[in-house]
Scaffold this active site. Structure first.
Site, PDB file in Angstrom:
ATOM      1  N   ASP A   2       0.850  -1.200   0.000  1.00  0.00           N
ATOM      2  CA  ASP A   2       0.000   0.000   0.000  1.00  0.00           C
ATOM      3  C   ASP A   2       0.877   1.238   0.000  1.00  0.00           C
ATOM      4  O   ASP A   2       1.780   1.377   0.830  1.00  0.00           O
ATOM      5  CB  ASP A   2      -0.912   0.017   1.230  1.00  0.00           C
ATOM      6  N   TYR A  58       2.883  10.334  -0.463  1.00  0.00           N
ATOM      7  CA  TYR A  58       3.974   9.879   0.397  1.00  0.00           C
ATOM      8  C   TYR A  58       5.322  10.230  -0.242  1.00  0.00           C
ATOM      9  O   TYR A  58       5.706   9.660  -1.263  1.00  0.00           O
ATOM     10  CB  TYR A  58       3.915   8.366   0.630  1.00  0.00           C
ATOM     11  N   GLN A 101     -10.163   2.131   3.956  1.00  0.00           N
ATOM     12  CA  GLN A 101      -8.910   2.133   4.710  1.00  0.00           C
ATOM     13  C   GLN A 101      -9.031   3.158   5.839  1.00  0.00           C
ATOM     14  O   GLN A 101      -8.890   4.351   5.627  1.00  0.00           O
ATOM     15  CB  GLN A 101      -7.737   2.483   3.796  1.00  0.00           C
ATOM     16  N   GLY A 150       3.776  -0.825   8.318  1.00  0.00           N
ATOM     17  CA  GLY A 150       4.914  -0.097   7.770  1.00  0.00           C
ATOM     18  C   GLY A 150       6.226  -0.571   8.360  1.00  0.00           C
ATOM     19  O   GLY A 150       6.276  -1.041   9.497  1.00  0.00           O
ATOM     20  N   ALA A 151       7.279  -0.456   7.576  1.00  0.00           N
ATOM     21  CA  ALA A 151       8.618  -0.817   8.049  1.00  0.00           C
ATOM     22  C   ALA A 151       9.638  -0.022   7.238  1.00  0.00           C
ATOM     23  O   ALA A 151       9.439   0.232   6.052  1.00  0.00           O
ATOM     24  CB  ALA A 151       8.870  -2.304   7.898  1.00  0.00           C
TER      25      ALA A 151
END
Length: 320
Positions: A56, A61, A180, A286-287
């Site tokens: 995603d 972003y 979402q 997230g990472a």
């Protein structure tokens, strides 16, 4: 990994997907600070190696950079291509400050830009990132999304951060594949009305920030927060400062005790908690580095007990 069908689509997704907000890097209003592109690509690859089958991202972003990094990661990936989900509706100025725009011309331009950055012919799930207050523009935006789906530029279409009334307006125009919303032990509000509505309507749900943007990972502390870069939006966010911070860190210690019993991190417990809700299809995780992926992917196999769940509820009321 476990899989679930996403809403009315033919997408069968893993219960965790890779979230690309932080890997967009610095230079915009909601950045997480400077980010290594090499680390980002390695993190994406690690998630795919562990079985994650969707990514995603969003145009905003990193002002397009996150989509470019996703594209670079996929170009270097030799396995099956994961589903790629992205979002539109936030345009930015020269200072990296986003604003909500859902006009037809704007969404069409964003779609073309995202397809180019991602190097795709079609987006697997295209989502409106945030609604607008003006009803006519919201309806114009969703009508445009439906048209993009008919044209084959988006396989499926969804929304993000919509409330029930806004989803009803959209559904009167075209079906919604997914919502979402933010959902975590820190922000559980959507479970009152929004999640039950999605379950009733057959709308898939992929939740974002299940670890509350890092608060529930077990790695956050007042010292670490003080050392966050100045361009990390979390440093000034009310959840990361007192008087709310202490209550959140107390919750983390309860999650840590639960995690110790299951052999996993507090963050993995927090993710597993969101997946317990029957309306939730999957969680966006997230990472920024591959080791972070490995740490939380265990959430897909955790089976929280009733005692575990009760322990997560044993928190003091948060300050208003």
């Amino acid at each position: 990994m476990k899989t679930r069908q996403l809403g009315n689509s033919d997408l069968v997704i893993t219960t965790q997907g890779f979230g690309s907000w932080a890997i967009g890097g610095s230079g915009w209003q909601f950045a997480w600070g400077t980010q290594s592109d090499d680390d980002s690509i390695r993190a994406i690859h690690r998630a795919l190696e562990l079985g994650v089958n969707w990514i995603d991202t969003a145009a905003v972003y990193g002002l397009g950079h996150s989509e470019e990094i996703v594209s670079a990661a996929l170009a270097a990936w030799t396995g099956p291509r994961p589903y790629v989900f992205t979002k539109c509706g936030l345009r930015w100025n020269g200072k990296g400050e986003p604003r909500r725009v859902l006009t037809a011309a704007s969404i069409r331009q964003e779609c073309e830009d995202s397809l180019r950055r991602l190097n795709l012919d079609a987006i697997d799930l295209y989502q409106i990132h945030w609604p607008v207050d003006h009803v006519a523009e919201l309806e114009e935006g969703w009508s445009t999304m439906a048209q993009l789906q008919k044209e084959g530029k988006a396989r499926w279409i969804g929304v993000s951060n919509f409330d029930v009334d806004q989803m009803k307006r959209a559904q009167a125009i075209a079906p919604i594949t997914s919502l979402q919303p933010p959902y975590s032990l820190v922000h559980p509000d959507v479970q009152r009305e929004i999640l039950p509505y999605c379950k009733d309507q057959g709308i898939g749900v992929i939740v974002y920030s299940p670890m509350a943007s890092g608060l529930l990972t077990g790695a956050m502390s007042p010292e670490r927060i003080s050392q966050l870069p100045e361009d990390d939006w979390r440093k000034q966010d009310s959840e990361f400062i007192e008087p709310r911070l202490s209550a959140h860190l107390a919750l983390v210690e309860r999650l840590r005790a639960i995690g110790d019993r299951h052999g996993c991190s507090p963050g993995a417990v927090a993710i597993a908690w969101t997946l317990l809700n029957p309306a939730v299809t999957g969680a966006i995780v997230g990472a920024r580095r591959p080791e972070q992926v490995t740490d939380v992917i265990a959430a897909s196999s955790i089976r929280l007990t009733e005692a575990d769940i009760n322990e997560t509820k044993a928190s003091a009321a948060l300050p208003a």
